[in-house]
Scaffold this motif. Structure first.
Motif, PDB file in Angstrom:
ATOM      1  N   PHE A 155     -38.165   7.336  89.433  1.00 50.13           N
ATOM      2  CA  PHE A 155     -37.530   8.650  89.362  1.00 50.13           C
ATOM      3  C   PHE A 155     -36.718   8.926  90.622  1.00 50.13           C
ATOM      4  O   PHE A 155     -35.571   9.396  90.557  1.00 50.13           O
ATOM      5  N   ALA A 156     -37.318   8.621  91.786  1.00 51.27           N
ATOM      6  CA  ALA A 156     -36.584   8.807  93.042  1.00 51.27           C
ATOM      7  C   ALA A 156     -35.344   7.910  93.077  1.00 51.27           C
ATOM      8  O   ALA A 156     -34.271   8.318  93.542  1.00 51.27           O
ATOM      9  N   THR A 157     -35.482   6.687  92.565  1.00 54.43           N
ATOM     10  CA  THR A 157     -34.347   5.769  92.511  1.00 54.43           C
ATOM     11  C   THR A 157     -33.251   6.305  91.595  1.00 54.43           C
ATOM     12  O   THR A 157     -32.053   6.210  91.908  1.00 54.43           O
ATOM     13  N   LYS A 158     -33.636   6.881  90.464  1.00 54.06           N
ATOM     14  CA  LYS A 158     -32.644   7.437  89.524  1.00 54.06           C
ATOM     15  C   LYS A 158     -31.885   8.593  90.175  1.00 54.06           C
ATOM     16  O   LYS A 158     -30.653   8.709  90.032  1.00 54.06           O
ATOM     17  N   LEU A 159     -32.608   9.441  90.898  1.00 53.32           N
ATOM     18  CA  LEU A 159     -31.946  10.536  91.604  1.00 53.32           C
ATOM     19  C   LEU A 159     -31.000   9.992  92.672  1.00 53.32           C
ATOM     20  O   LEU A 159     -29.886  10.502  92.865  1.00 53.32           O
ATOM     21  N   TRP A 160     -31.447   8.962  93.357  1.00 47.00           N
ATOM     22  CA  TRP A 160     -30.623   8.317  94.386  1.00 47.00           C
ATOM     23  C   TRP A 160     -29.319   7.800  93.774  1.00 47.00           C
ATOM     24  O   TRP A 160     -28.225   8.029  94.300  1.00 47.00           O
ATOM     25  N   ASN A 161     -29.439   7.132  92.636  1.00 44.35           N
ATOM     26  CA  ASN A 161     -28.266   6.581  91.984  1.00 44.35           C
ATOM     27  C   ASN A 161     -27.350   7.678  91.458  1.00 44.35           C
ATOM     28  O   ASN A 161     -26.111   7.529  91.471  1.00 44.35           O
ATOM     29  N   ALA A 162     -27.935   8.766  90.983  1.00 43.05           N
ATOM     30  CA  ALA A 162     -27.115   9.896  90.538  1.00 43.05           C
ATOM     31  C   ALA A 162     -26.336  10.480  91.712  1.00 43.05           C
ATOM     32  O   ALA A 162     -25.155  10.850  91.571  1.00 43.05           O
ATOM     33  N   ALA A 163     -26.985  10.571  92.870  1.00 42.82           N
ATOM     34  CA  ALA A 163     -26.295  11.080  94.060  1.00 42.82           C
ATOM     35  C   ALA A 163     -25.182  10.127  94.483  1.00 42.82           C
ATOM     36  O   ALA A 163     -24.094  10.562  94.910  1.00 42.82           O
ATOM     37  N   ARG A 164     -25.440   8.827  94.389  1.00 46.57           N
ATOM     38  CA  ARG A 164     -24.400   7.844  94.709  1.00 46.57           C
ATOM     39  C   ARG A 164     -23.207   7.996  93.769  1.00 46.57           C
ATOM     40  O   ARG A 164     -22.037   7.925  94.187  1.00 46.57           O
ATOM     41  N   PHE A 165     -23.488   8.210  92.483  1.00 45.42           N
ATOM     42  CA  PHE A 165     -22.415   8.417  91.504  1.00 45.42           C
ATOM     43  C   PHE A 165     -21.593   9.654  91.871  1.00 45.42           C
ATOM     44  O   PHE A 165     -20.358   9.634  91.842  1.00 45.42           O
ATOM     45  N   CYS A 166     -22.303  10.731  92.194  1.00 47.02           N
ATOM     46  CA  CYS A 166     -21.595  11.955  92.572  1.00 47.02           C
ATOM     47  C   CYS A 166     -20.763  11.732  93.824  1.00 47.02           C
ATOM     48  O   CYS A 166     -19.592  12.137  93.894  1.00 47.02           O
ATOM     49  N   GLN A 167     -21.350  11.090  94.812  1.00 45.46           N
ATOM     50  CA  GLN A 167     -20.643  10.829  96.059  1.00 45.46           C
ATOM     51  C   GLN A 167     -19.376  10.004  95.812  1.00 45.46           C
ATOM     52  O   GLN A 167     -18.308  10.270  96.373  1.00 45.46           O
ATOM     53  N   ALA A 168     -19.494   9.005  94.949  1.00 45.74           N
ATOM     54  CA  ALA A 168     -18.351   8.134  94.657  1.00 45.74           C
ATOM     55  C   ALA A 168     -17.236   8.857  93.904  1.00 45.74           C
ATOM     56  O   ALA A 168     -16.081   8.399  93.900  1.00 45.74           O
ATOM     57  N   ASN A 169     -17.569   9.975  93.267  1.00 41.66           N
ATOM     58  CA  ASN A 169     -16.572  10.709  92.493  1.00 41.66           C
ATOM     59  C   ASN A 169     -16.169  12.026  93.155  1.00 41.66           C
ATOM     60  O   ASN A 169     -15.733  12.962  92.485  1.00 41.66           O
ATOM     61  N   GLY A 170     -16.325  12.066  94.478  1.00 40.48           N
ATOM     62  CA  GLY A 170     -15.841  13.219  95.221  1.00 40.48           C
ATOM     63  C   GLY A 170     -16.673  14.468  95.078  1.00 40.48           C
ATOM     64  O   GLY A 170     -16.193  15.578  95.327  1.00 40.48           O
ATOM     65  N   ILE A 171     -17.944  14.325  94.686  1.00 42.86           N
ATOM     66  CA  ILE A 171     -18.833  15.479  94.521  1.00 42.86           C
ATOM     67  C   ILE A 171     -19.713  15.574  95.750  1.00 42.86           C
ATOM     68  O   ILE A 171     -20.460  14.646  96.069  1.00 42.86           O
ATOM     69  N   GLY A 172     -19.653  16.693  96.456  1.00 38.37           N
ATOM     70  CA  GLY A 172     -20.471  16.904  97.634  1.00 38.37           C
ATOM     71  C   GLY A 172     -21.371  18.104  97.483  1.00 38.37           C
ATOM     72  O   GLY A 172     -21.458  18.718  96.416  1.00 38.37           O
ATOM     73  N   GLY A 173     -22.065  18.453  98.572  1.00 36.56           N
ATOM     74  CA  GLY A 173     -22.983  19.590  98.529  1.00 36.56           C
ATOM     75  C   GLY A 173     -22.244  20.905  98.409  1.00 36.56           C
ATOM     76  O   GLY A 173     -21.076  21.034  98.789  1.00 36.56           O
ATOM     77  N   SER A 174     -22.933  21.887  97.893  1.00 36.25           N
ATOM     78  CA  SER A 174     -22.352  23.211  97.716  1.00 36.25           C
ATOM     79  C   SER A 174     -22.529  24.041  98.986  1.00 36.25           C
ATOM     80  O   SER A 174     -23.421  23.789  99.787  1.00 36.25           O
ATOM     81  N   THR A 175     -21.673  25.033  99.136  1.00 39.15           N
ATOM     82  CA  THR A 175     -21.804  25.932 100.288  1.00 39.15           C
ATOM     83  C   THR A 175     -22.199  27.333  99.864  1.00 39.15           C
ATOM     84  O   THR A 175     -22.129  28.267 100.649  1.00 39.15           O
ATOM     85  N   THR A 176     -22.581  27.495  98.615  1.00 45.63           N
ATOM     86  CA  THR A 176     -22.934  28.827  98.133  1.00 45.63           C
ATOM     87  C   THR A 176     -24.276  28.789  97.413  1.00 45.63           C
ATOM     88  O   THR A 176     -24.596  27.812  96.721  1.00 45.63           O
ATOM     89  N   LEU A 177     -25.067  29.828  97.585  1.00 46.46           N
ATOM     90  CA  LEU A 177     -26.303  29.954  96.831  1.00 46.46           C
ATOM     91  C   LEU A 177     -26.036  30.291  95.375  1.00 46.46           C
ATOM     92  O   LEU A 177     -26.692  29.778  94.469  1.00 46.46           O
ATOM     93  N   ALA A 178     -25.065  31.165  95.148  1.00 44.16           N
ATOM     94  CA  ALA A 178     -24.767  31.620  93.793  1.00 44.16           C
ATOM     95  C   ALA A 178     -24.112  30.509  92.989  1.00 44.16           C
ATOM     96  O   ALA A 178     -23.395  29.660  93.528  1.00 44.16           O
ATOM     97  N   ALA A 179     -24.343  30.535  91.696  1.00 40.87           N
ATOM     98  CA  ALA A 179     -23.728  29.553  90.816  1.00 40.87           C
ATOM     99  C   ALA A 179     -22.217  29.761  90.797  1.00 40.87           C
ATOM    100  O   ALA A 179     -21.733  30.897  90.764  1.00 40.87           O
ATOM    101  N   PRO A 180     -21.438  28.663  90.818  1.00 41.65           N
ATOM    102  CA  PRO A 180     -19.986  28.800  90.769  1.00 41.65           C
ATOM    103  C   PRO A 180     -19.515  29.255  89.384  1.00 41.65           C
ATOM    104  O   PRO A 180     -20.231  29.108  88.392  1.00 41.65           O
ATOM    105  N   ALA A 181     -18.312  29.801  89.339  1.00 42.61           N
ATOM    106  CA  ALA A 181     -17.731  30.187  88.058  1.00 42.61           C
ATOM    107  C   ALA A 181     -17.473  28.937  87.234  1.00 42.61           C
ATOM    108  O   ALA A 181     -17.138  27.879  87.763  1.00 42.61           O
ATOM    109  N   ALA A 182     -17.631  29.049  85.920  1.00 43.44           N
ATOM    110  CA  ALA A 182     -17.444  27.885  85.052  1.00 43.44           C
ATOM    111  C   ALA A 182     -16.874  28.328  83.715  1.00 43.44           C
ATOM    112  O   ALA A 182     -17.267  29.361  83.167  1.00 43.44           O
ATOM    113  N   SER A 183     -15.968  27.506  83.197  1.00 46.15           N
ATOM    114  CA  SER A 183     -15.384  27.779  81.885  1.00 46.15           C
ATOM    115  C   SER A 183     -15.777  26.724  80.859  1.00 46.15           C
ATOM    116  O   SER A 183     -15.933  27.033  79.683  1.00 46.15           O
ATOM    117  N   HIS A 184     -15.953  25.458  81.297  1.00 45.16           N
ATOM    118  CA  HIS A 184     -16.347  24.406  80.362  1.00 45.16           C
ATOM    119  C   HIS A 184     -17.765  24.653  79.863  1.00 45.16           C
ATOM    120  O   HIS A 184     -18.658  25.014  80.644  1.00 45.16           O
TER     121      HIS A 184
END
Length: 900
Positions: A607-636
C-alpha cells in the motif's frame, strides 16, 4: 484556478523504489531535534496522554508495538487538529525485574548482592541503568512514537520519588495505609511478597493424600470412630495445623464439634471447629486448618478466634521448615525444603499407621490419589508461591475503590469498549487489601522508622520521624520498598511535576485518554483511578481504551516456549514501520484480539509502495502540493467527485477516531487512497492534465498525506516534502478543512462509470476474453441521465472499459454477455469472440465442483460435534473455505448467466 492553489513539485525526483529504512532513519531524528513532539501551542486546547511505562529492563515486543502505535495515531491526529498535544513518556524502575537482571549479571561474575551494602548495590543498579536501561526507548523511536522525550520520566527520578513518599505518608495519615500481619503470596526464590496479579496458575501433576487424625481424650464420634479423616494436597503443612473444620450441619461430626484432636506428628492438641468452609460432599467432609499457610484456612482461623499474631509459621523466607512458636515440630523436619518435608511427613504418617491408602480401579494400593492441581507460580521467580504469614504494609483498597466505581457509573470515566465495565465493577467491588511492601533493595524505600518496641513512625524524612518519636529515641528504617505498581499509579500527575509544578498539572490533568492492554486493567489502570481521585480530586483520564492481545496467526497466545513469538523490530526491518503500524490499526477491532498475519503486513508495505508510485506519477505530470486548505474550484465531474470523496472520507475518519474505532479509521483512508484515488481518479485523469485537474489532484494528494500521516508517518512526511516546498513539516500541518460538500450529480456520474468499467473487466475475466479486445455494446432506450453520462465520457469509456462504441438500439440476436451500470444494462454479442458452447461447458463443470465443495463444508459446519470438538483453527479454516467456495459458485453462476 489561481497560482496559489498549486506548488511546483520539488526539484528532487522521487526514487523509483520505495525504501522505508532510509526514510525512517531520516525523519525521526529530524522530528525530535526540531521539537516537533513537544507541546508548543499555549493558546490551543491541550490534549494529553501518558504511555504505560515499560520496564526499564524491557525490549519492544509485539504487544508494545500495538499499544504504542494506537497511542501515536491518536497523538498525531490530535496534533494535526491543532491541539497542544503532550504524550508523556517514561520507564518504570521495575523493582523485581531490575534487581533480578543485576543479580544475574553479578552471578555471572561470581559476585552477589550480599557482598555489598544496600547503598553499594543500588549504585550498581544505577550503573546498569546508565549502560543498558535505554533499549526500549530507542526501539520506541524506531516505531515512530512521537513522544515528548524532553520530559522523559523515570519512576525513580528524584521528583517522582518525592511524590511517592508524599502519597504514602498522606495515605497513612488518612488511615488508608496500615501495617498488618496477614498471609501474602511469598516467592521463596526472590524472597519477597508479590501481588495476586503477579501470580500465574499452572496445572501440575500432584496428589491427594488422606490421613486419620485421632480424637483426643477418649472422645468418639456418633458412629463409634475415634478419628477424623482429612485430605490434603500439601501434607507438609500439617506441621502447623491449628484446627480441623467440619460443616455445622454435617450430622457425622455434631458430637465432636468442640472436641480436640491430637495431631500425630507434633502431638499438638487442635480443636474441631464448625465452619461453612468445610464441604460435606467433598471427601470426608473434614478439612485440616493451617491458618498460617493457606488463604482459606487463614479466614477459617480468624472465624475460630485465632489471632493472626498467634497463627503458626512453619517456613522461613526460602520455604524451609522452621520451628513453630509452640516448639512442637519434630527436629528431623527442621531445615528441610518444603517438598522434601512433604515426602518425610507422608513417610512418617504411613509408618505410624495414619495414612489412608488410595485404591485405584485395579484394586492396587497407592499412597495418594493422582490429581491435576491448579498451582500458583510467581511470574518472575518461576517457583511455586507459598502463602506465608508476615507483617506487611497494606492500602485500604476498598476505601479507595469507591470513587473510581462512582466515576465509571456516572460516565466521568468512559471505558471503551463498554463490555469491560462489568469486569471492572466485579473486581473493584470485591477488592482485597493491597499489599504494597516488597522485600527488595531496589525501589522506593518505605518511609517508616521503628523504635525498640516496634512502634512505626511514618514521615517524609528521618528528621520528621524523629520529631514524632521524641528526642533520644533510637529509630531503625524499614528495610522494605514499595510495590512498583504503587508508584506507577501516580503516573498521570506525578509525571507532570506534582506536587511542585502546579501550572503544568493544571493544564494537562486530567489526561484525555489512556490506552492500555486489558491485562493491566487492575495492575495499573484501576490503581491510577484510585490515586488520581484521592489526591487530585478528579479522574486521571476521561476515557480508558482497552485493547486486546496480539496472538499468533492460529489464535494461540504467543510464548517463547511455543516458539511463536513475533519480533516487531524484525517486521520493521523487513517491511518498514509504516506497514507494521498500519497493520496494527487495521486489525484493532474493539473487543477482539489481533491475530498476527505477516502477509497483511506485507500487503500494507505494498500500500505504501502504491502511494509512492502514485506520487511519482503526479510529480512526473506537473502535479505538486497544494497551498490551500479549502478545496479548489472544479468544473469537471471527476474533479467534483474526488473532492466529494475527500469530504466523505474525512467525515468517516473523524467519526471513527471519535469512537476509537482504529480499524474503521484505517480502512476509511485505505479505501480512499488505494481505491478512489489510485485505482480510479488517476485512471480517469490520465491524458487530461489541464490546470484544474492538476490543482485538484495536488490538493487531493495532500489530503491523503495528512489523513494517512497518523497511521504511516514516515512515507507521508517524505512525500509531503517531495511534492513541493513546504512552510512546515507534515507532522505539524493542519488537518483537512475542505470547505466543500458532496456533488451528488458528479458522484452519480463517476460511480456509473466505475460500475461500467468494473463490470466489463469482471465479465472479460470470467469469460476469458482478452483484456485489450475492443468490444461494442448495445443499449436500447437509455435514460436521459445515462445517455448524458455516456456522451460526456466517451473517451474514458473507450480507454478504461475498452468499448469502441455503444449503440442506442436493440442488440443483435444470439449469445451475449450483459453488464449493468446504474439503471442501464449493456449487451455485448459474443459470436466470434469465444467458443460459446465450450465456455458454457467449462463454467458448468467448475460451478458443479464449487457447489459440491461448498455443500460438503456446509455439512461439516452444521455438525455440532465437529464445531464443538475440533480445534478452533480447524473450524475457522472450514468456515473460510466454505465462504470461498460459495463465492466462487456465485461468480461462476453469474458468468453462465452472462452467456444467456
Amino acid at each position: 484556478m489561481t497560482e496559489t492553489h498549486l506548488q511546483e513539485p520539488a526539484q528532487e525526483t522521487l526514487a523509483k523504489t520505495f525504501e522505508p529504512a532510509a526514510i525512517e532513519a531520516k525523519w525521526y531524528p529530524h522530528w525530535e531535534s526540531t521539537g516537533a513532539f513537544r507541546p508548543a501551542r499555549p493558546d490551543a486546547v491541550p490534549f494529553t496522554i501518558v504511555n504505560p511505562p515499560p520496564n526499564v529492563t524491557g525490549s519492544l515486543h509485539i504487544g508494545h508495538a500495538l499499544d504504542n502505535t494506537l497511542q501515536d495515531v491518536v497523538i498525531r491526529y490530535e496534533r494535526l487538529r491543532g491541539k497542544d498535544a503532550l504524550w508523556v513518556v517514561g520507564t518504570d524502575h521495575a523493582g523485581i525485574a531490575t534487581q533480578m537482571v543485576v543479580e544475574r549479571q553479578m552471578e555471572a561474575r561470581q559476585d552477589k548482592r550480599t557482598n555489598y551494602t544496600r547503598e553499594g548495590f543500588i549504585d550498581k543498579v544505577w550503573e546498569w541503568k546508565a549502560e543498558s536501561g535505554g533499549t526500549i526507548t530507542r526501539q520506541l523511536r524506531r516505531l515512530g512514537c512521537s513522544m515528548d522525550w524532553s520530559r522523559e520520566q523515570f519512576t525513580m527520578d528524584p521528583h517522582f520519588t518525592r511524590a511517592v513518599v508524599k502519597v504514602f505518608v498522606d495515605l497513612f495519615n488518612r488511615g488508608l495505609i496500615y501495617r498488618d500481619k496477614r498471609l501474602v503470596n511469598w516467592d521463596p526464590r526472590l524472597k519477597t511478597a508479590i501481588s495476586d496479579l503477579e501470580v500465574e496458575t499452572h496445572e501440575i501433576k500432584g496428589g491427594f493424600w488422606r490421613f486419620r487424625y485421632p480424637l483426643a481424650d477418649g472422645v468418639t464420634r456418633a458412629d463409634g470412630l475415634d478419628y477424623i479423616e482429612v485430605a490434603t494436597t500439601r501434607p507438609e503443612t500439617m506441621l502447623a495445623d491449628m484446627a480441623v473444620a467440619v460443616h455445622p450441619d454435617d450430622a457425622r461430626y455434631h458430637s465432636v464439634i468442640g472436641a480436640f484432636i491430637e495431631q500425630p506428628l507434633t502431638g499438638r492438641r487442635i480443636p474441631v471447629v464448625a465452619d461453612l468452609h468445610a464441604d460435606p460432599e467433598l471427601g470426608s467432609g473434614a478439612v485440616k486448618i493451617t491458618p498460617g499457610h493457606d488463604f482459606n484456612d487463614f479466614e477459617v482461623g480468624k472465624r475460630a478466634g485465632i489471632k493472626a499474631a498467634d497463627m503458626f509459621n512453619m517456613f522461613d523466607a526460602e520455604a524451609q521448615v522452621v520451628q513453630t512458636a509452640d516448639g512442637l515440630v519434630p527436629e528431623q523436619f527442621l531445615g528441610q525444603d518444603r517438598f522434601a518435608a512433604r515426602a518425610m511427613v507422608v513417610a512418617a504418617m504411613k509408618e505410624a499407621g495414619f495414612l489412608v491408602p488410595h485404591i485405584d480401579k485395579d484394586g492396587v494400593e497407592h499412597d495418594f490419589e493422582p490429581r491435576t492441581i491448579q498451582t500458583p507460580f510467581g511470574d518472575r521467580g518461576g517457583v511455586v508461591i507459598e502463602p506465608w504469614l508476615t507483617d506487611q504494609w497494606y492500602v485500604d483498597a476498598a476505601a479507595l475503590a469507591s470513587a473510581p466505581i462512582a466515576a465509571v457509573r456516572s460516565g466521568a470515566i468512559e471505558i471503551v469498549p463498554k463490555t469491560w465495565e462489568k469486569t471492572f465493577f466485579n473486581w473493584m467491588e470485591n477488592i482485597q487489601p493491597w499489599c504494597v511492601s516488597r522485600q527488595l533493595w531496589w525501589g522506593h524505600r518505605i518511609p517508616a522508622w521503628y523504635d525498640a518496641d516496634g512502634r512505626a513512625y511514618v514521615a517524609e524524612d528521618e528528621a520528621a520521624a524523629q520529631a514524632q518519636a521524641g528526642e533520644g529515641v533510637a529509630l531503625t528504617r524499614d528495610e522494605d520498598v514499595l510495590d512498583t505498581w504503587f508508584s506507577s499509579a501516580l503516573w498521570p500527575f506525578a509525571t507532570l511535576g506534582w506536587p511542585d509544578e502546579a501550572d503544568l498539572v493544571k493544564r494537562h490533568y486530567p489526561n484525555d485518554l489512556l490506552i492500555s492492554g486489558f491485562d493491566i486493567l487492575f495492575f495499573w489502570d484501576a490503581r491510577m483511578a484510585m490515586q488520581g481521585l484521592e489526591f487530585m480530586g478528579q479522574v486521571p483520564w476521561r476515557r480508558l481504551y482497552l485493547h486486546g492481545l496480539v496472538r499468533a496467526a492460529d489464535g494461540q497466545k504467543m510464548s517463547k516456549s511455543k516458539g511463536n513469538v513475533v519480533d516487531p523490530l524484525g517486521l520493521i526491518d523487513q517491511y518498514g514501520a509504516d506497514a507494521l503500524r498500519f497493520f496494527m490499526c487495521a486489525m484493532e477491532s474493539q473487543g477482539r484480539d489481533v491475530k498476527m498475519d505477516e502477509r497483511r503486513v506485507e500487503g500494507y508495505r505494498n500500500f505504501a509502495t502504491k502511494l509512492w508510485n502514485a506520487a511519482r506519477f503526479c510529480q512526473a505530470n506537473g502535479i505538486g502540493g497544494s497551498t490551500t486548505l479549502a478545496a479548489p474550484a472544479a468544473s469537471h465531474a471527476v474533479n467534483r467527485w474526488i473532492i466529494g470523496e475527500v469530504v466523505e472520507t474525512l467525515a468517516t475518519l473523524d467519526q471513527a477516531m471519535a469512537d476509537l474505532r482504529f480499524d474503521a479509521a484505517a480502512n476509511a483512508v485505505y479505501q480512499f487512497a488505494w481505491g478512489s484515488f489510485c485505482d480510479w481518479y488517476i485512471e480517469f485523469i490520465k491524458g487530461n492534465f489541464d490546470d484544474e485537474t492538476r490543482t485538484v489532484a495536488g490538493w487531493v494528494l495532500d489530503q491523503i498525506l495528512v489523513m494517512l500521516h497518523p497511521f504511516m508517518p514516515f512515507v507521508t512526511e517524505e512525500l509531503w516534502h517531495a511534492l513541493g516546498s513546504r512552510d512546515t513539516d507534515l507532522i505539524l500541518a493542519q488537518w483537512p478543512q475542505p470547505g466543500a460538500g458532496v456533488d451528488a450529480a458528479a458522484k452519480a456520474e463517476v460511480e456509473w462509470l466505475i460500475a461500467l468499467v468494473s463490470g466489463f473487466r469482471t465479465a472479460r475475466n470470467e469469460l476469458g476474453l482478452s483484456p485489450g479486445a475492443k468490444l461494442e455494446a448495445w443499449l436500447p432506450e437509455p435514460s436521459a441521465a445515462t445517455r448524458a453520462i455516456i456522451d460526456a465520457n466517451g473517451g474514458a469509456i473507450d480507454r478504461l472499459a475498452r468499448l469502441s462504441a455503444i449503440h442506442f438500439a436493440p442488440a443483435p440476436a444470439g449469445a451475449a454477455m450483459q453488464v449493468g451500470a446504474g439503471d442501464a444494462t449493456l449487451i455485448v454479442p459474443l459470436e466470434g469472440l469465444i467458443d460459446i458452447a465450450a465456455e458454457q461447458a467449462r463454467l458448468e463443470k467448475a460451478l458443479a465442483a464449487a457447489q459440491k465443495e461448498a455443500k460438503a463444508l456446509e455439512g461439516r459446519l452444521n455438525n455440532a460435534s465437529f464445531v464443538e470438538r475440533a480445534k478452533p483453527e480447524a473450524v475457522d479454516k472450514a468456515r473460510a473455505d466454505h465462504a470461498h467456495h460459495t463465492a466462487e459458485a456465485a461468480r461462476l453462476a453469474a458468468a453462465l448467466a452472462r452467456l444467456g
